[in-house]
Write an enzyme that holds these catalytic residues in place. Sequence first.
Site, short mmCIF file in Angstrom:
data_model
loop_
_atom_site.label_atom_id
_atom_site.label_comp_id
_atom_site.label_asym_id
_atom_site.label_seq_id
_atom_site.Cartn_x
_atom_site.Cartn_y
_atom_site.Cartn_z
N PHE A 59 47.45 27.07 -24.49
CA PHE A 59 46.47 26.80 -23.43
C PHE A 59 46.61 25.34 -23.00
O PHE A 59 45.70 24.54 -23.10
CB PHE A 59 45.05 27.13 -23.86
CG PHE A 59 44.19 27.57 -22.69
CD1 PHE A 59 44.36 28.83 -22.15
CD2 PHE A 59 43.28 26.72 -22.12
CE1 PHE A 59 43.61 29.24 -21.05
CE2 PHE A 59 42.52 27.12 -21.02
CZ PHE A 59 42.69 28.37 -20.49
N HIS B 294 49.05 17.74 -23.27
CA HIS B 294 50.23 18.33 -23.89
C HIS B 294 51.49 18.04 -23.07
O HIS B 294 52.54 17.69 -23.61
CB HIS B 294 50.09 19.85 -23.99
CG HIS B 294 48.95 20.33 -24.83
ND1 HIS B 294 47.85 20.95 -24.29
CD2 HIS B 294 48.73 20.28 -26.17
CE1 HIS B 294 47.01 21.27 -25.26
NE2 HIS B 294 47.52 20.87 -26.41
N GLN C 154 43.90 27.03 -40.04
CA GLN C 154 43.17 25.79 -39.84
C GLN C 154 41.79 26.03 -39.23
O GLN C 154 41.08 25.09 -38.90
CB GLN C 154 43.97 24.80 -39.00
CG GLN C 154 44.17 25.16 -37.55
CD GLN C 154 45.19 24.25 -36.89
OE1 GLN C 154 46.38 24.24 -37.22
NE2 GLN C 154 44.74 23.44 -35.93
N GLN D 22 46.62 11.06 -29.58
CA GLN D 22 45.64 10.22 -30.28
C GLN D 22 44.26 10.86 -30.35
O GLN D 22 43.46 10.50 -31.21
CB GLN D 22 45.57 8.86 -29.56
CG GLN D 22 44.45 7.93 -30.01
CD GLN D 22 44.63 7.40 -31.43
OE1 GLN D 22 45.74 7.36 -31.93
NE2 GLN D 22 43.52 7.00 -32.06
N ARG E 261 40.86 15.28 -22.57
CA ARG E 261 41.33 16.63 -22.23
C ARG E 261 41.51 17.44 -23.50
O ARG E 261 42.06 16.97 -24.50
CB ARG E 261 42.63 16.54 -21.44
CG ARG E 261 42.38 15.99 -20.05
CD ARG E 261 43.60 16.00 -19.17
NE ARG E 261 43.23 15.70 -17.79
CZ ARG E 261 44.10 15.51 -16.82
NH1 ARG E 261 45.39 15.60 -17.07
NH2 ARG E 261 43.69 15.23 -15.60
N ARG F 20 39.60 23.32 -25.35
CA ARG F 20 38.26 23.87 -25.50
C ARG F 20 37.34 23.54 -24.32
O ARG F 20 36.28 24.14 -24.18
CB ARG F 20 37.62 23.35 -26.80
CG ARG F 20 38.23 23.92 -28.07
CD ARG F 20 37.51 23.42 -29.31
NE ARG F 20 37.91 24.16 -30.50
CZ ARG F 20 38.87 23.80 -31.32
NH1 ARG F 20 39.55 22.68 -31.07
NH2 ARG F 20 39.16 24.50 -32.39
#
Length: 290
Positions: free
Chosen positions: A43, A48, A72, A159, A195, A198
Amino acid sequence: MSGSDPAVLAGKGHDMQVFETIGAFRAARTAYPTLGFVPTMGFLHEGHLGLVRQAKAENGAVAVSIFVNPKQFGPNEDYASYPRDPERDLALLKEAGADLVFLPTPDVLYRPGSGTRIDVGGVAEELEGQSRPGHFSGVATVVTKLFNIVQPQRAYFGQKDAQQCAVVRRFVADLDIPVEIVVCDIAREADGLARSSRNVRLTTENRQKAPALFQALQEAARLFRRGERDVDVLENAMRVVLIEAGLPDIDYATVVNADTFRREQPCSDNALALLAVRAGEVRLIDNMPL
Protein backbone atom coordinates in the site's frame (compact mmCIF):
# COMPACT_ATOMS: atom_id res chain seq x y z
CA MET A 1 -1.08 -10.41 -10.85
CA SER A 2 -1.79 -13.80 -12.35
CA GLY A 3 0.24 -15.79 -9.85
CA SER A 4 2.83 -16.91 -12.41
CA ASP A 5 6.40 -16.73 -11.17
CA PRO A 6 8.07 -14.65 -12.46
CA ALA A 7 5.96 -11.96 -14.04
CA VAL A 8 7.72 -9.34 -16.12
CA LEU A 9 6.12 -5.93 -16.33
CA ALA A 10 7.49 -4.06 -19.33
CA GLY A 11 7.01 -0.60 -20.76
CA LYS A 12 8.54 2.88 -20.77
CA GLY A 13 11.90 1.26 -21.51
CA HIS A 14 12.09 -0.54 -18.18
CA ASP A 15 11.39 -4.16 -17.31
CA MET A 16 10.47 -5.06 -13.75
CA GLN A 17 10.44 -8.68 -12.65
CA VAL A 18 8.03 -9.90 -9.96
CA PHE A 19 8.62 -13.10 -8.00
CA GLU A 20 6.53 -15.02 -5.51
CA THR A 21 9.00 -17.75 -4.54
CA ILE A 22 12.41 -17.61 -2.88
CA GLY A 23 14.11 -19.80 -5.47
CA ALA A 24 12.97 -17.75 -8.44
CA PHE A 25 13.96 -14.49 -6.78
CA ARG A 26 17.41 -15.79 -5.86
CA ALA A 27 18.01 -16.99 -9.42
CA ALA A 28 17.19 -13.54 -10.83
CA ARG A 29 19.17 -11.71 -8.16
CA THR A 30 22.44 -13.18 -9.42
CA ALA A 31 22.27 -10.85 -12.43
CA TYR A 32 22.88 -7.79 -10.22
CA PRO A 33 26.34 -7.28 -8.70
CA THR A 34 25.09 -4.37 -6.59
CA LEU A 35 21.55 -4.15 -5.27
CA GLY A 36 19.70 -1.76 -3.01
CA PHE A 37 16.68 -3.09 -1.10
CA VAL A 38 13.49 -1.54 0.21
CA PRO A 39 11.38 -3.85 2.42
CA THR A 40 7.72 -2.75 2.58
CA MET A 41 4.30 -3.98 3.68
CA GLY A 42 2.75 -2.58 0.53
CA PHE A 43 0.00 0.00 0.00
CA LEU A 44 2.82 2.25 -1.09
CA HIS A 45 2.94 6.03 -0.72
CA GLU A 46 5.46 8.70 -1.67
CA GLY A 47 7.60 7.87 1.37
CA HIS A 48 8.20 4.34 0.06
CA LEU A 49 8.74 5.54 -3.50
CA GLY A 50 11.32 8.05 -2.34
CA LEU A 51 13.26 5.18 -0.76
CA VAL A 52 13.03 3.21 -4.01
CA ARG A 53 14.31 6.12 -6.08
CA GLN A 54 17.19 6.78 -3.69
CA ALA A 55 18.13 3.09 -3.64
CA LYS A 56 18.05 3.00 -7.44
CA ALA A 57 20.24 6.09 -7.71
CA GLU A 58 22.81 4.85 -5.21
CA ASN A 59 23.05 1.21 -6.34
CA GLY A 60 22.08 1.08 -10.00
CA ALA A 61 19.43 -1.54 -9.27
CA VAL A 62 16.81 -1.93 -6.57
CA ALA A 63 14.71 -4.77 -5.18
CA VAL A 64 11.51 -4.20 -3.23
CA SER A 65 9.58 -6.66 -1.09
CA ILE A 66 5.85 -6.43 -0.45
CA PHE A 67 4.79 -8.52 2.52
CA VAL A 68 2.31 -7.80 5.30
CA ASN A 69 4.12 -9.66 8.05
CA PRO A 70 1.66 -11.38 10.42
CA LYS A 71 4.35 -11.93 13.06
CA GLN A 72 4.71 -8.21 13.84
CA PHE A 73 1.00 -7.67 14.57
CA GLY A 74 -0.37 -8.30 18.04
CA PRO A 75 -3.66 -10.13 18.70
CA ASN A 76 -5.61 -6.86 18.95
CA GLU A 77 -3.88 -5.11 16.05
CA ASP A 78 -4.94 -4.45 12.49
CA TYR A 79 -3.36 -7.28 10.45
CA ALA A 80 -6.64 -8.27 8.78
CA SER A 81 -7.61 -4.68 8.01
CA TYR A 82 -4.15 -3.48 6.98
CA PRO A 83 -4.66 -1.95 3.50
CA ARG A 84 -3.51 -4.04 0.55
CA ASP A 85 -3.45 -3.23 -3.18
CA PRO A 86 -0.65 -5.17 -4.89
CA GLU A 87 -1.66 -4.25 -8.45
CA ARG A 88 -1.45 -0.54 -7.63
CA ASP A 89 1.83 -1.10 -5.78
CA LEU A 90 3.41 -2.84 -8.76
CA ALA A 91 2.42 -0.03 -11.11
CA LEU A 92 3.96 2.54 -8.76
CA LEU A 93 7.13 0.50 -8.33
CA LYS A 94 7.56 0.13 -12.08
CA GLU A 95 7.27 3.88 -12.51
CA ALA A 96 9.79 4.44 -9.69
CA GLY A 97 12.34 2.20 -11.42
CA ALA A 98 12.25 -0.99 -9.35
CA ASP A 99 14.07 -3.90 -10.98
CA LEU A 100 13.02 -6.86 -8.81
CA VAL A 101 9.94 -7.26 -6.64
CA PHE A 102 9.53 -10.07 -4.12
CA LEU A 103 5.85 -10.68 -3.37
CA PRO A 104 5.66 -13.78 -1.15
CA THR A 105 2.66 -15.18 0.70
CA PRO A 106 2.95 -16.00 4.43
CA ASP A 107 3.39 -19.71 3.74
CA VAL A 108 6.41 -18.95 1.53
CA LEU A 109 8.26 -17.07 4.26
CA TYR A 110 6.94 -19.12 7.18
CA ARG A 111 6.91 -22.75 6.15
CA PRO A 112 5.13 -25.38 8.29
CA GLY A 113 7.02 -25.98 11.50
CA SER A 114 8.86 -22.66 11.32
CA GLY A 115 9.54 -21.55 14.88
CA THR A 116 12.73 -19.46 14.89
CA ARG A 117 12.39 -15.90 16.11
CA ILE A 118 14.99 -13.20 16.73
CA ASP A 119 14.83 -11.41 20.09
CA VAL A 120 16.85 -8.21 19.80
CA GLY A 121 16.60 -6.96 23.40
CA GLY A 122 17.99 -3.59 24.47
CA VAL A 123 16.64 -0.87 22.20
CA ALA A 124 13.75 -3.15 21.19
CA GLU A 125 12.45 -3.28 24.77
CA GLU A 126 11.55 0.42 25.03
CA LEU A 127 8.45 2.35 23.86
CA GLU A 128 7.00 0.35 20.94
CA GLY A 129 8.50 -2.75 22.50
CA GLN A 130 6.38 -2.14 25.62
CA SER A 131 3.28 -0.99 23.74
CA ARG A 132 3.39 -3.85 21.24
CA PRO A 133 4.94 -6.97 22.83
CA GLY A 134 6.52 -9.23 20.24
CA HIS A 135 6.39 -6.58 17.52
CA PHE A 136 10.12 -6.06 17.12
CA SER A 137 10.83 -9.77 17.31
CA GLY A 138 8.49 -10.17 14.34
CA VAL A 139 10.20 -7.32 12.51
CA ALA A 140 13.70 -8.62 13.20
CA THR A 141 12.78 -12.14 12.12
CA VAL A 142 11.21 -11.18 8.80
CA VAL A 143 13.82 -8.56 7.91
CA THR A 144 16.63 -11.03 8.62
CA LYS A 145 14.93 -13.56 6.36
CA LEU A 146 14.51 -10.93 3.64
CA PHE A 147 18.17 -9.89 3.92
CA ASN A 148 19.18 -13.54 3.52
CA ILE A 149 16.97 -13.92 0.45
CA VAL A 150 17.72 -10.60 -1.26
CA GLN A 151 21.38 -10.24 -0.18
CA PRO A 152 21.51 -6.48 -0.80
CA GLN A 153 24.53 -4.24 -0.31
CA ARG A 154 22.30 -1.51 1.18
CA ALA A 155 18.79 -1.49 2.67
CA TYR A 156 16.63 1.63 2.93
CA PHE A 157 14.25 2.53 5.75
CA GLY A 158 12.24 5.62 6.64
CA GLN A 159 12.96 7.75 9.72
CA LYS A 160 9.24 7.69 10.60
CA ASP A 161 9.84 4.25 12.11
CA ALA A 162 12.82 5.54 14.09
CA GLN A 163 12.88 2.79 16.68
CA GLN A 164 12.53 0.12 14.02
CA CYS A 165 15.57 1.62 12.29
CA ALA A 166 17.53 1.41 15.55
CA VAL A 167 16.42 -2.19 16.05
CA VAL A 168 17.47 -3.15 12.51
CA ARG A 169 20.86 -1.51 12.98
CA ARG A 170 21.29 -3.40 16.26
CA PHE A 171 20.62 -6.90 14.95
CA VAL A 172 22.54 -6.27 11.72
CA ALA A 173 25.57 -5.39 13.85
CA ASP A 174 25.00 -8.20 16.37
CA LEU A 175 24.53 -10.88 13.70
CA ASP A 176 27.26 -9.57 11.36
CA ILE A 177 24.88 -9.22 8.43
CA PRO A 178 26.81 -7.59 5.55
CA VAL A 179 24.31 -4.86 4.67
CA GLU A 180 24.53 -1.09 5.09
CA ILE A 181 21.40 0.42 6.66
CA VAL A 182 20.39 3.75 5.11
CA VAL A 183 17.77 5.82 6.96
CA CYS A 184 15.94 8.44 4.89
CA ASP A 185 14.01 11.53 6.01
CA ILE A 186 10.31 11.37 6.86
CA ALA A 187 7.97 12.06 3.93
CA ARG A 188 5.19 14.42 5.00
CA GLU A 189 1.93 15.73 3.62
CA ALA A 190 1.64 19.49 3.02
CA ASP A 191 0.16 19.94 6.51
CA GLY A 192 3.00 18.03 8.19
CA LEU A 193 1.32 14.66 8.73
CA ALA A 194 3.86 11.86 8.29
CA ARG A 195 2.90 9.72 5.33
CA SER A 196 1.71 6.27 6.32
CA SER A 197 -0.29 3.46 4.74
CA ARG A 198 -2.64 3.70 7.72
CA ASN A 199 -3.61 7.31 6.95
CA VAL A 200 -6.27 6.16 4.48
CA ARG A 201 -8.21 4.70 7.42
CA LEU A 202 -8.53 8.06 9.19
CA THR A 203 -12.02 9.54 9.29
CA THR A 204 -12.39 13.03 7.83
CA GLU A 205 -12.54 14.49 11.33
CA ASN A 206 -9.46 12.65 12.56
CA ARG A 207 -7.53 13.46 9.38
CA GLN A 208 -8.07 17.13 10.23
CA LYS A 209 -6.72 16.57 13.75
CA ALA A 210 -3.76 14.40 12.75
CA PRO A 211 -1.30 17.21 11.84
CA ALA A 212 -1.24 18.01 15.56
CA LEU A 213 1.41 15.28 15.93
CA PHE A 214 3.80 17.27 13.78
CA GLN A 215 2.83 20.48 15.57
CA ALA A 216 3.52 18.88 18.95
CA LEU A 217 6.96 17.77 17.79
CA GLN A 218 7.67 21.25 16.45
CA GLU A 219 6.77 22.73 19.85
CA ALA A 220 9.21 20.40 21.61
CA ALA A 221 11.90 21.30 19.07
CA ARG A 222 11.23 25.02 19.61
CA LEU A 223 11.64 24.68 23.37
CA PHE A 224 14.77 22.55 22.91
CA ARG A 225 16.35 25.20 20.67
CA ARG A 226 15.67 27.76 23.41
CA GLY A 227 17.72 25.63 25.79
CA GLU A 228 15.03 23.57 27.53
CA ARG A 229 16.45 20.20 28.64
CA ASP A 230 13.86 19.17 31.24
CA VAL A 231 12.19 16.11 29.73
CA ASP A 232 9.04 16.64 31.79
CA VAL A 233 8.61 20.12 30.35
CA LEU A 234 9.16 18.95 26.77
CA GLU A 235 6.78 16.01 27.14
CA ASN A 236 4.09 18.11 28.76
CA ALA A 237 4.32 20.68 25.96
CA MET A 238 3.66 17.97 23.38
CA ARG A 239 0.73 16.58 25.35
CA VAL A 240 -0.88 20.01 25.60
CA VAL A 241 -0.76 20.46 21.82
CA LEU A 242 -2.26 17.01 21.23
CA ILE A 243 -5.03 17.36 23.80
CA GLU A 244 -5.99 20.84 22.60
CA ALA A 245 -6.26 19.42 19.07
CA GLY A 246 -8.70 16.76 20.26
CA LEU A 247 -6.25 13.85 20.39
CA PRO A 248 -6.19 12.85 24.08
CA ASP A 249 -5.61 9.11 23.49
CA ILE A 250 -1.82 9.30 23.79
CA ASP A 251 0.14 6.06 23.98
CA TYR A 252 3.34 7.97 24.59
CA ALA A 253 4.75 11.46 24.04
CA THR A 254 8.35 11.31 25.13
CA VAL A 255 11.92 12.44 24.60
CA VAL A 256 14.66 9.81 24.57
CA ASN A 257 18.31 9.31 23.73
CA ALA A 258 18.33 8.62 19.99
CA ASP A 259 20.82 5.76 20.37
CA THR A 260 19.34 3.86 23.33
CA PHE A 261 15.68 5.00 23.16
CA ARG A 262 15.83 5.46 26.91
CA ARG A 263 14.49 8.50 28.69
CA GLU A 264 17.20 10.64 30.27
CA GLN A 265 16.70 13.53 32.69
CA PRO A 266 17.89 16.04 31.66
CA CYS A 267 17.85 15.04 28.02
CA SER A 268 21.08 14.91 26.07
CA ASP A 269 21.92 16.86 22.93
CA ASN A 270 21.27 13.58 21.07
CA ALA A 271 17.57 13.81 21.89
CA LEU A 272 14.68 12.42 19.87
CA ALA A 273 11.03 13.31 20.47
CA LEU A 274 8.58 10.50 19.72
CA LEU A 275 4.80 10.23 19.65
CA ALA A 276 2.28 7.40 19.40
CA VAL A 277 -1.32 8.62 19.38
CA ARG A 278 -4.64 6.98 18.59
CA ALA A 279 -6.95 8.90 16.28
CA GLY A 280 -10.08 6.82 16.44
CA GLU A 281 -9.17 3.30 15.34
CA VAL A 282 -5.85 4.36 13.81
CA ARG A 283 -2.58 4.47 15.73
CA LEU A 284 -0.27 7.17 14.41
CA ILE A 285 3.44 7.52 15.15
CA ASP A 286 5.87 10.33 14.41
CA ASN A 287 9.22 11.61 15.64
CA MET A 288 11.68 14.46 15.30
CA PRO A 289 15.34 14.85 16.28
CA LEU A 290 15.60 17.82 18.63
